[in-house]
Write a protein that holds these residues in place. Structure first.
Motif, mmCIF file in Angstrom:
data_model
loop_
_atom_site.group_PDB
_atom_site.id
_atom_site.type_symbol
_atom_site.label_atom_id
_atom_site.label_comp_id
_atom_site.label_asym_id
_atom_site.label_seq_id
_atom_site.Cartn_x
_atom_site.Cartn_y
_atom_site.Cartn_z
ATOM 1 N N ALA A 21 0.831 -1.200 0.000
ATOM 2 C CA ALA A 21 0.000 0.000 0.000
ATOM 3 C C ALA A 21 0.871 1.257 0.000
ATOM 4 O O ALA A 21 1.952 1.278 0.561
ATOM 5 C CB ALA A 21 -0.922 0.003 1.201
ATOM 6 N N ALA A 22 0.352 2.283 -0.640
ATOM 7 C CA ALA A 22 1.027 3.580 -0.651
ATOM 8 C C ALA A 22 0.068 4.617 -0.083
ATOM 9 O O ALA A 22 -1.140 4.417 -0.058
ATOM 10 C CB ALA A 22 1.424 3.957 -2.076
ATOM 11 N N ARG A 45 3.787 10.408 -3.662
ATOM 12 C CA ARG A 45 3.563 8.999 -3.304
ATOM 13 C C ARG A 45 4.556 8.612 -2.210
ATOM 14 O O ARG A 45 5.763 8.792 -2.365
ATOM 15 C CB ARG A 45 3.758 8.103 -4.518
ATOM 16 C CG ARG A 45 3.658 6.606 -4.211
ATOM 17 C CD ARG A 45 3.775 5.763 -5.461
ATOM 18 N NE ARG A 45 2.587 5.912 -6.297
ATOM 19 C CZ ARG A 45 1.479 5.171 -6.143
ATOM 20 N NH1 ARG A 45 1.420 4.258 -5.216
ATOM 21 N NH2 ARG A 45 0.449 5.366 -6.935
ATOM 22 N N VAL A 46 4.026 8.078 -1.101
ATOM 23 C CA VAL A 46 4.846 7.637 0.028
ATOM 24 C C VAL A 46 4.646 6.134 0.192
ATOM 25 O O VAL A 46 3.508 5.667 0.323
ATOM 26 C CB VAL A 46 4.456 8.375 1.326
ATOM 27 C CG1 VAL A 46 5.314 7.904 2.488
ATOM 28 C CG2 VAL A 46 4.558 9.884 1.141
ATOM 29 N N THR A 52 8.474 8.151 -2.823
ATOM 30 C CA THR A 52 8.952 7.378 -3.977
ATOM 31 C C THR A 52 8.665 8.063 -5.305
ATOM 32 O O THR A 52 9.255 7.687 -6.315
ATOM 33 C CB THR A 52 8.335 5.968 -3.977
ATOM 34 O OG1 THR A 52 6.914 6.077 -4.002
ATOM 35 C CG2 THR A 52 8.779 5.176 -2.753
ATOM 36 N N ALA A 53 7.759 9.040 -5.308
ATOM 37 C CA ALA A 53 7.446 9.725 -6.565
ATOM 38 C C ALA A 53 6.706 11.022 -6.281
ATOM 39 O O ALA A 53 6.014 11.155 -5.269
ATOM 40 C CB ALA A 53 6.590 8.834 -7.459
ATOM 41 N N VAL A 54 6.870 11.958 -7.194
ATOM 42 C CA VAL A 54 6.069 13.186 -7.229
ATOM 43 C C VAL A 54 5.569 13.300 -8.664
ATOM 44 O O VAL A 54 6.371 13.346 -9.604
ATOM 45 C CB VAL A 54 6.880 14.434 -6.829
ATOM 46 C CG1 VAL A 54 6.035 15.686 -6.952
ATOM 47 C CG2 VAL A 54 7.438 14.290 -5.415
ATOM 48 N N GLU A 64 -5.601 -0.666 -2.442
ATOM 49 C CA GLU A 64 -4.867 -0.741 -1.172
ATOM 50 C C GLU A 64 -4.379 0.618 -0.690
ATOM 51 O O GLU A 64 -4.025 0.778 0.479
ATOM 52 C CB GLU A 64 -3.662 -1.678 -1.308
ATOM 53 C CG GLU A 64 -3.996 -3.100 -1.632
ATOM 54 C CD GLU A 64 -4.131 -3.337 -3.139
ATOM 55 O OE1 GLU A 64 -3.630 -2.520 -3.937
ATOM 56 O OE2 GLU A 64 -4.769 -4.326 -3.513
ATOM 57 N N ASP A 65 -4.275 1.591 -1.584
ATOM 58 C CA ASP A 65 -3.716 2.889 -1.250
ATOM 59 C C ASP A 65 -4.677 3.743 -0.429
ATOM 60 O O ASP A 65 -5.878 3.557 -0.460
ATOM 61 C CB ASP A 65 -3.346 3.658 -2.522
ATOM 62 C CG ASP A 65 -2.255 2.993 -3.332
ATOM 63 O OD1 ASP A 65 -1.535 2.132 -2.786
ATOM 64 O OD2 ASP A 65 -2.129 3.323 -4.523
#
Length: 72
Positions: A21-22, A45-46, A52-54, A64-65
């Protein structure tokens, strides 16, 4: 309590989501300190307590997020 404080408290207490999950932070404005710009409508995104991303725009979460709305 705002959503960001809730995330900080959950992290402090060791409450984490399953590994796949993020957490998506939908940011109305985000400061890019390298480019000295204010970016609008960005998703951070965490995963596993690391950014991990922008991405430009507001990304759709998977089942799941979780999403934290920081647009206002």
């Amino acid at each position: 309590m705002n959503a960001l404080q809730g995330v900080a408290i959950a992290t402090t207490l060791g409450l984490v989501l399953p590994a796949q999950a993020a957490t998506l932070l939908h940011c109305g404005k985000l400061i890019d300190v390298s480019a000295l710009q204010v970016l609008e409508a960005q998703t951070v995104r965490v995963e596993q307590q690391k950014i991990t991303a922008v991405d430009a725009g507001f990304s759709d979460p998977s089942a799941e997020d979780s999403v934290v709305d920081l647009t206002s």
